[in-house]
Design a protein around this motif. Structure first.
Motif, mmCIF file in Angstrom:
data_model
loop_
_atom_site.group_PDB
_atom_site.id
_atom_site.type_symbol
_atom_site.label_atom_id
_atom_site.label_comp_id
_atom_site.label_asym_id
_atom_site.label_seq_id
_atom_site.Cartn_x
_atom_site.Cartn_y
_atom_site.Cartn_z
ATOM 1 N N VAL A 221 0.851 -1.188 0.000
ATOM 2 C CA VAL A 221 0.000 0.000 0.000
ATOM 3 C C VAL A 221 0.886 1.237 0.000
ATOM 4 C CG1 VAL A 221 -1.943 -1.106 1.151
ATOM 5 C CG2 VAL A 221 -0.158 -0.013 2.519
ATOM 6 N N SER A 222 0.340 2.343 -0.460
ATOM 7 C CA SER A 222 1.086 3.606 -0.438
ATOM 8 C C SER A 222 1.265 4.062 1.002
ATOM 9 C CB SER A 222 0.341 4.665 -1.250
ATOM 10 O OG SER A 222 -1.014 4.752 -0.840
ATOM 11 N N LEU A 223 2.436 4.632 1.299
ATOM 12 C CA LEU A 223 2.780 5.068 2.650
ATOM 13 C C LEU A 223 3.129 6.548 2.644
ATOM 14 C CD1 LEU A 223 5.027 2.063 3.765
ATOM 15 C CD2 LEU A 223 2.660 2.504 4.418
ATOM 16 N N ASN A 228 8.260 4.179 3.539
ATOM 17 C CA ASN A 228 8.566 2.919 2.866
ATOM 18 C C ASN A 228 10.058 2.646 2.810
ATOM 19 O OD1 ASN A 228 8.860 5.110 1.147
ATOM 20 N ND2 ASN A 228 8.497 3.879 -0.694
ATOM 21 N N ARG A 229 10.883 3.714 2.887
ATOM 22 C CA ARG A 229 12.339 3.496 2.925
ATOM 23 C C ARG A 229 12.819 3.204 4.347
ATOM 24 N NH1 ARG A 229 12.184 7.862 -0.797
ATOM 25 N NH2 ARG A 229 12.877 9.362 0.777
ATOM 26 N N LYS A 230 12.157 3.819 5.326
ATOM 27 C CA LYS A 230 12.543 3.588 6.717
ATOM 28 C C LYS A 230 12.101 2.210 7.195
ATOM 29 C CE LYS A 230 12.356 5.834 11.260
ATOM 30 N NZ LYS A 230 11.802 6.988 12.017
ATOM 31 N N TYR A 231 10.885 1.824 6.788
ATOM 32 C CA TYR A 231 10.348 0.508 7.149
ATOM 33 C C TYR A 231 9.914 -0.192 5.862
ATOM 34 C CZ TYR A 231 10.080 2.774 11.722
ATOM 35 O OH TYR A 231 10.382 3.456 12.881
ATOM 36 N N PRO A 232 10.827 -0.885 5.200
ATOM 37 C CA PRO A 232 10.542 -1.453 3.875
ATOM 38 C C PRO A 232 9.371 -2.432 3.856
ATOM 39 C CG PRO A 232 12.903 -1.485 4.337
ATOM 40 C CD PRO A 232 12.231 -1.114 5.613
ATOM 41 N N LEU A 238 -0.349 -5.784 8.004
ATOM 42 C CA LEU A 238 -1.790 -5.597 8.102
ATOM 43 C C LEU A 238 -2.148 -4.236 8.692
ATOM 44 C CD1 LEU A 238 -4.674 -6.683 7.869
ATOM 45 C CD2 LEU A 238 -4.394 -7.701 10.150
ATOM 46 N N SER A 239 -1.391 -3.771 9.680
ATOM 47 C CA SER A 239 -1.763 -2.535 10.366
ATOM 48 C C SER A 239 -1.762 -1.325 9.443
ATOM 49 C CB SER A 239 -0.815 -2.291 11.547
ATOM 50 O OG SER A 239 0.517 -2.127 11.091
ATOM 51 N N TRP A 240 -0.951 -1.358 8.356
ATOM 52 C CA TRP A 240 -0.872 -0.210 7.453
ATOM 53 C C TRP A 240 -1.814 -0.328 6.266
ATOM 54 C CZ3 TRP A 240 1.312 4.404 8.193
ATOM 55 C CH2 TRP A 240 2.261 4.528 9.217
ATOM 56 N N GLN A 241 -2.580 -1.399 6.179
ATOM 57 C CA GLN A 241 -3.478 -1.568 5.038
ATOM 58 C C GLN A 241 -4.632 -0.573 5.097
ATOM 59 O OE1 GLN A 241 -2.636 -3.834 2.504
ATOM 60 N NE2 GLN A 241 -0.813 -3.764 3.820
ATOM 61 N N TRP A 242 -5.043 -0.109 3.913
ATOM 62 C CA TRP A 242 -6.212 0.766 3.835
ATOM 63 C C TRP A 242 -7.464 -0.015 4.187
ATOM 64 C CZ3 TRP A 242 -4.635 5.537 3.525
ATOM 65 C CH2 TRP A 242 -3.550 5.892 2.723
ATOM 66 N N LEU A 243 -8.355 0.609 4.930
ATOM 67 C CA LEU A 243 -9.653 -0.017 5.182
ATOM 68 C C LEU A 243 -10.497 -0.039 3.912
ATOM 69 C CD1 LEU A 243 -11.032 1.153 8.661
ATOM 70 C CD2 LEU A 243 -10.463 -1.158 7.916
ATOM 71 N N PHE A 244 -10.331 0.989 3.091
ATOM 72 C CA PHE A 244 -11.123 1.104 1.869
ATOM 73 C C PHE A 244 -10.167 1.315 0.691
ATOM 74 C CE2 PHE A 244 -13.508 2.961 5.448
ATOM 75 C CZ PHE A 244 -14.558 2.056 5.514
ATOM 76 N N ASP A 253 4.768 8.534 -6.937
ATOM 77 C CA ASP A 253 5.659 9.545 -7.512
ATOM 78 C C ASP A 253 7.023 8.972 -7.882
ATOM 79 O OD1 ASP A 253 3.707 11.442 -7.229
ATOM 80 O OD2 ASP A 253 4.419 12.165 -5.279
ATOM 81 N N GLU A 254 7.440 7.906 -7.195
ATOM 82 C CA GLU A 254 8.739 7.290 -7.488
ATOM 83 C C GLU A 254 8.665 6.269 -8.611
ATOM 84 O OE1 GLU A 254 7.610 7.605 -4.266
ATOM 85 O OE2 GLU A 254 8.843 9.408 -3.990
#
Length: 338
Positions: A221-223, A228-232, A238-244, A253-254
């Motif tokens: 998912v987008s962060l 995403n570089r600090k925590y690859p 699961l905790s960072w997944q979008w609900l929707f 952008d990268e």
């Protein structure tokens, strides 16, 4: 687009030993880079770039560095008198130009002078009764029903609802955490108990979708920012997944393939269709659900400061507009006919 130094010829650049591929960045590239360094939201970046381009075209594609207060004054006058824009729109354009001259060109604007300001009429928000909201919700299903319920039951803005992640839901404390809301501020708000089963089901759906993506192409998912570089591996937790989440991945952008959240326009269209189907006398938008949340709390006797915190308003004066909708400022006064 406008070059950093529009009057510098190719011959002069060659004489200075500059290669065509090492020319200074163009103006709009500098604007975007400066805004990203200062952590402006993508929506603000898009809006400011629009007004800066509009300003440049209005003055015959002149470079802003060759213009100043008089040109800004003329542009703002044009917006108010010829285009009849709202006061908030004119202020938005002014803020974009102030940013351009102060942070990008290092030429802070001086006294612009008295220009014709667009009038800011007093408007009351569209508020629905509880029964009307229930009729709207009856015409929604699936994730759209849950999102509209959260806007009404928690006072969330539509974009805040779209940006909810699994980690933002706290069932034990019955709290929803809104991260980087309007003004890039975090806050907590109510988690309606009636939404708990649907939210748990939505989290289970996110877990299943994550498991499927891990077996396929492992699309994260987008962060925010450089997380995403600090925590690859955060984008695949699961905790960072979008609900929707959105229906399909996209490029960030990268240039990496990521899964973004559902677009707010999809939710807005679904809610508007539901309001038309409910045959409301006062059809509104997603924001009407948030307005209704505030008025319901105030009508129940909730302290206005508490409502302010739940809504994330910077000033209590913004929240006080709902007291005018309720008529509470009349202090029980009755008219001559009762």
């Amino acid at each position: 687009e406008i070059d950093e130094e529009p009057h510098t010829s190719i011959l002069k650049a060659t004489d200075m030993g500059m290669d065509m591929h090492t020319r200074p960045p163009k103006l709009m590239d500098r604007v975007k880079a400066t805004m990203r360094v200062k952590r402006y939201s993508p929506r603000t970046e898009k809006t400011y770039c629009y007004w800066i381009r509009f300003f440049i075209r209005f003055h015959g594609v002149r470079h802003p560095a060759s213009m100043g207060e008089s040109e800004v004054h003329a542009f703002l006058e044009h917006l108010a008198i010829q285009r009849h824009v709202a006061a908030a729109t004119q202020n938005q354009a002014l803020n974009a130009l102030v940013f351009l001259y102060r942070h990008v060109l290092d030429q802070p604007l001086g006294d612009i002078g008295d220009f014709s300001r667009a009038k800011r009429p007093r408007r009351l928000p569209i508020v629905l009764s509880h029964d009307e909201v229930m009729r709207v919700l009856d015409n929604l299903s699936g994730p759209m029903h849950l999102m509209a319920t959260l806007m009404y039951g928690s006072g969330l803005r539509v974009l805040e609802t779209c940006r909810l992640r699994v980690r933002d839901i706290d069932f034990d404390r019955r709290v929803i955490t809104v991260r980087a809301g309007k003004g890039d501020k975090d806050r907590t708000t109510l988690l309606p108990s009636s939404c708990a089963p649907a939210l748990q089901q939505q989290i289970n759906t996110s877990r299943d979708q994550l498991g499927y993506r891990l077996k396929q192409a492992s699309v994260p998912v987008s962060l925010p920012h450089a997380l995403n570089r600090k925590y690859p591996t955060a984008g695949l937790s699961l905790s960072w997944q979008w609900l929707f989440p959105a229906s399909r991945p996209c490029f960030n952008d990268e240039g990496d393939v990521v899964l973004h959240h559902i677009h707010p326009s999809a939710v807005q269209k679904a809610v508007k269709r539901a309001m038309r189907a409910a045959s409301l006398q006062r059809p509104g938008s997603c924001h009407a659900l948030r307005h209704s949340f505030a008025t319901q709390l105030l009508s129940q006797g909730t302290d206005i400061r508490t409502v302010q915190e739940l809504l994330g308003h910077k000033s209590v004066e913004t929240t006080q507009i709902y007291t005018h909708v309720l008529g509470s400022e009349f202090a029980g006064v009755r008219g001559p006919l009762g």
